[in-house]
Design a protein around this motif. Structure first.
Motif, PDB file in Angstrom:
ATOM      1  N   ARG A   4      21.084   1.979  30.268  1.00 55.86           N
ATOM      2  CA  ARG A   4      21.414   0.785  29.477  1.00 55.86           C
ATOM      3  C   ARG A   4      21.707  -0.392  30.400  1.00 55.86           C
ATOM      4  NH1 ARG A   4      26.307  -1.430  28.057  1.00 55.86           N
ATOM      5  NH2 ARG A   4      26.510  -2.422  26.032  1.00 55.86           N
ATOM      6  N   ARG A   8      19.527  -3.874  30.377  1.00 51.23           N
ATOM      7  CA  ARG A   8      20.155  -5.163  30.061  1.00 51.23           C
ATOM      8  C   ARG A   8      20.124  -6.089  31.268  1.00 51.23           C
ATOM      9  NH1 ARG A   8      25.598  -4.307  26.713  1.00 51.23           N
ATOM     10  NH2 ARG A   8      25.568  -6.562  26.962  1.00 51.23           N
ATOM     11  N   SER A 112      31.844  -7.458  23.821  1.00 48.97           N
ATOM     12  CA  SER A 112      31.988  -6.105  24.350  1.00 48.97           C
ATOM     13  C   SER A 112      33.453  -5.791  24.635  1.00 48.97           C
ATOM     14  CB  SER A 112      31.160  -5.945  25.632  1.00 48.97           C
ATOM     15  OG  SER A 112      29.782  -6.079  25.375  1.00 48.97           O
ATOM     16  N   GLU A 115      35.156  -5.256  21.268  1.00 51.09           N
ATOM     17  CA  GLU A 115      34.728  -4.002  20.655  1.00 51.09           C
ATOM     18  C   GLU A 115      35.429  -2.804  21.294  1.00 51.09           C
ATOM     19  OE1 GLU A 115      30.529  -1.716  19.547  1.00 51.09           O
ATOM     20  OE2 GLU A 115      30.585  -3.121  21.242  1.00 51.09           O
ATOM     21  N   GLU A 498      28.511   4.898  30.927  1.00 49.44           N
ATOM     22  CA  GLU A 498      28.040   3.648  30.334  1.00 49.44           C
ATOM     23  C   GLU A 498      28.989   3.147  29.255  1.00 49.44           C
ATOM     24  OE1 GLU A 498      24.025   3.937  29.011  1.00 49.44           O
ATOM     25  OE2 GLU A 498      23.271   4.696  30.932  1.00 49.44           O
ATOM     26  N   ASP A 500      28.515   1.724  26.273  1.00 49.60           N
ATOM     27  CA  ASP A 500      28.263   2.156  24.892  1.00 49.60           C
ATOM     28  C   ASP A 500      28.817   3.546  24.625  1.00 49.60           C
ATOM     29  OD1 ASP A 500      27.034  -0.166  24.181  1.00 49.60           O
ATOM     30  OD2 ASP A 500      24.986   0.598  24.277  1.00 49.60           O
ATOM     31  N   LYS A 501      28.679   4.424  25.618  1.00 42.87           N
ATOM     32  CA  LYS A 501      29.166   5.796  25.459  1.00 42.87           C
ATOM     33  C   LYS A 501      30.685   5.826  25.327  1.00 42.87           C
ATOM     34  CE  LYS A 501      25.320   7.754  28.103  1.00 42.87           C
ATOM     35  NZ  LYS A 501      24.928   8.458  29.351  1.00 42.87           N
ATOM     36  N   VAL A 503      32.620   3.405  24.175  1.00 40.44           N
ATOM     37  CA  VAL A 503      32.946   2.888  22.846  1.00 40.44           C
ATOM     38  C   VAL A 503      32.707   3.961  21.788  1.00 40.44           C
ATOM     39  CG1 VAL A 503      32.320   1.192  21.091  1.00 40.44           C
ATOM     40  CG2 VAL A 503      32.463   0.487  23.486  1.00 40.44           C
ATOM     41  N   ASP A 504      31.597   4.680  21.887  1.00 43.18           N
ATOM     42  CA  ASP A 504      31.284   5.739  20.922  1.00 43.18           C
ATOM     43  C   ASP A 504      32.352   6.829  20.933  1.00 43.18           C
ATOM     44  OD1 ASP A 504      29.005   4.469  20.127  1.00 43.18           O
ATOM     45  OD2 ASP A 504      27.648   5.673  21.366  1.00 43.18           O
TER      46      ASP A 504
END
Length: 567
Positions: A4, A8, A112, A115, A498, A500-501, A503-504
């Motif tokens: 990712r 980006r 980000s 979030e 990463e 996103d991971k 946050v998940d």
């Protein structure tokens, strides 16, 4: 497939396609800074520093003594390394595509940050992360409003930081690093009464470490068995923290073992040799660090008197005891870090020919070539060798000194401080943060001082990638940010963590579905196993506890001393 971060980066950066507040000075730094100044004018000996020009290079990386010399003449047409310039106005200036890739995410995306902050609060999670995380992730972590639940550090601090977060009420810990780090954090939490707090990694796949895996082969066990068979000395295995809990447990079962870090390895060796009679030290698995330490001890013997050793190194040591320590210091010959091992001969040639006035930093894990020039620079306070924290503190100190000096002057004199970053490129995030803080607190020097962080990789560190929608990605086939023309500036294992991971993970915990995250728990290779009637996990933690006792008390426990002497 591209990560990712890489994807980006390429969307935000135009990448050209190539044709082809510091602590007191440590004993470690005193060794380097106080060695006699005549080194630069004395002819190089077989155990001396590399001369300035032409450069005398080790013919074999990480060798304890030169096996053969070759004279390397500076090259005229060597491309300069990429860099990031800090302090020129409000923005950063990047030179080279690799530097552009780092710069693109140093200023975090506000969405980000918001979030992740909301997700962490909802899940009541704490995050401990290593300095080598990618720039995007580190920048977001640094911008989070609740810094009590975030810690970016080297591996030594991560466990203690997690304990503090649990004491503050955190109900889960996310460890951003490689697998041995999450193992160690979970073990330390267990020893401090927080074994019920779940620990999560950021990827279900194995997050490996080339150095840790160096100690997981049969040759390492055979080497330790040889140590245990010593009859004329009392063997102590000093194991680098960058190893799995299983390795620590199995090692302890063979020979008495204590864990160390790059920050305290020198103290570990000095103190153990004072407390334990007839000691032999078996250091592993990092070969380069072990050989570099042998080089340092030789420097002490070559240039320091008994009084200097007592004053600057250890009050209970003298030349005779240091010689005995060196004579009985054994280094495992086959372990290295994929990142630091790449800072070799070609990298050194470019540093010497293109950056003669730069400050040079080198992690203790780098090969002998890079270590030698950083060590030589440190003799005149122009460089540093040590841990990631030592490197960060050195750069911070130098920028602070320049800011204070120029703030007191009325002239328009300006300074650009260049720093060769001889370690993983992820360090740049913390460096930028510290430099910006210093310049903000010294407004009169804000437009007079700049710091240029130089990455020892090729300027256009990109590769062809058929799976990418762009056709290219940062790095060469050895990994993102690596280059055969320089070093390997980023760790591919660390970059598996990463944003996103993370946050998940937090959102999944907040939704009450933590039972779906079992694949993210630390490795449990020792679960249910025993060693001599004790849980194997406890045996693995013993060496860490010995280290923690040294750090808190300044000496090893009598239990460890008796264990070593008994064996």
């Amino acid at each position: 497939m591209l990560s990712r971060f890489a994807t980006r980066t390429l969307r935000r950066v135009k990448v050209p396609v190539p044709a082809a507040a510091p602590p007191a000075v440590s004993s470690l730094q005193l060794i380097l800074q106080q060695t006699v100044r005549s080194s630069s004018t004395s002819p190089p000996s077989s155990r001396g520093l590399a001369s300035a020009a032409p450069a005398v290079q080790w013919a074999e990386s990480c060798s304890p003594e030169p096996i053969g010399f070759e004279v390397v003449q500076p090259k005229e047409d060597v491309g300069a390394f990429p860099s990031i310039l800090i302090g020129q106005g409000e923005s950063l200036v990047a030179k080279g595509s690799f530097a552009e890739a780092q710069k693109a995410f140093i200023d975090p995306d506000p969405e980000s940050v918001s979030e992740l902050s909301s997700a962490m609060e909802a899940a009541n999670v704490g995050i401990v992360a290593h300095f080598y995380m990618d720039v995007e992730l580190q920048s977001v972590l640094q911008a989070l409003p609740n810094q009590k639940r975030v810690k970016i550090s080297d591996s030594l601090v991560m466990g203690d930081a997690a304990v503090k977060m649990c004491e503050d009420g955190a109900e889960a810990i996310c460890v951003l690093g490689v697998d041995f780090m999450s193992e160690s954090v979970a073990a330390i939490l267990g020893k401090n009464g927080y074994g019920h707090i779940p620990v999560y990694r950021a990827d279900e796949r194995k997050i490996g470490c080339s150095l840790a895996e160096s100690a997981e082969n049969l040759s390492y066990g055979a080497w330790l068995t040889k140590a245990a068979g010593q009859e004329d000395t009392n063997p102590l295995h000093v194991i680098y923290i960058n190893t799995s809990l299983e390795t620590k447990a199995m090692s302890t079962n063979i020979v008495p073992t204590v864990t160390c870090t790059s920050s305290n390895v020198l103290q570990t060796m000095l103190q153990s040799s004072v407390q334990i009679p007839d000691l032999s030290i078996w250091y592993g698995p990092d070969t380069c660090m072990g050989y570099n330490l042998q080089t340092m001890f030789r420097k002490v013997l070559a240039h320091w008197s008994d009084d200097e050793i007592k004053q600057k190194l250890h009050q209970e040591h003298d030349r005779a005891s240091i010689q005995k320590l060196l004579d009985n210091l054994h280094v495992y010959p086959s372990g290295n870090c994929v990142v630091h091992h790449m800072f070799g001969k070609e990298c050194v040639e470019t540093v010497q020919s293109q950056y003669p006035d730069a400050f040079v930093s080198a992690h203790l894990e780098v090969p002998g070539e890079m270590f030698e020039i950083a060590m030589e620079a440190s003799l005149t306070d122009r460089g540093v060798v040590g841990s990631t924290s030592d490197i960060l503190n050195f750069i911070t100190k130098k920028v602070e000194e320049a800011a204070v000096e120029l703030q007191q002057r009325t002239s328009d004199e300006k300074k650009n401080l260049q720093f060769i970053l001889g370690t993983e490129a992820g360090m740049v995030t913390s460096i930028v943060s510290n430099v910006k803080r210093i310049l903000a607190s010294n407004p009169a020097a804000k437009d007079k001082v700049t710091a240029e962080i130089i990455f020892p990789v090729a300027s256009d560190a990109v590769m062809v990638d058929s799976d990418s929608e762009f056709g290219i990605s940062p790095g060469v086939s050895g990994g993102e940010g690596c280059s055969t023309a320089g070093g390997c500036a980023t760790c591919p294992f660390m970059k598996m963590n990463e944003l996103d991971k993370v946050v998940d993970i937090c959102n999944t915990i907040a939704d009450g579905r933590s039972d779906t995250l079992t694949g993210l728990h630390p490795p449990k290779r020792l679960e249910g196993k025993t060693i001599k009637g004790r849980p194997a996990v406890e045996v693995g933690v013993d060496s860490i506890l010995h280290m923690r006792h040294l750090m808190s008390e300044g000496r090893f426990s009598e239990d460890l001393v008796k264990e070593v002497v008994k064996n």
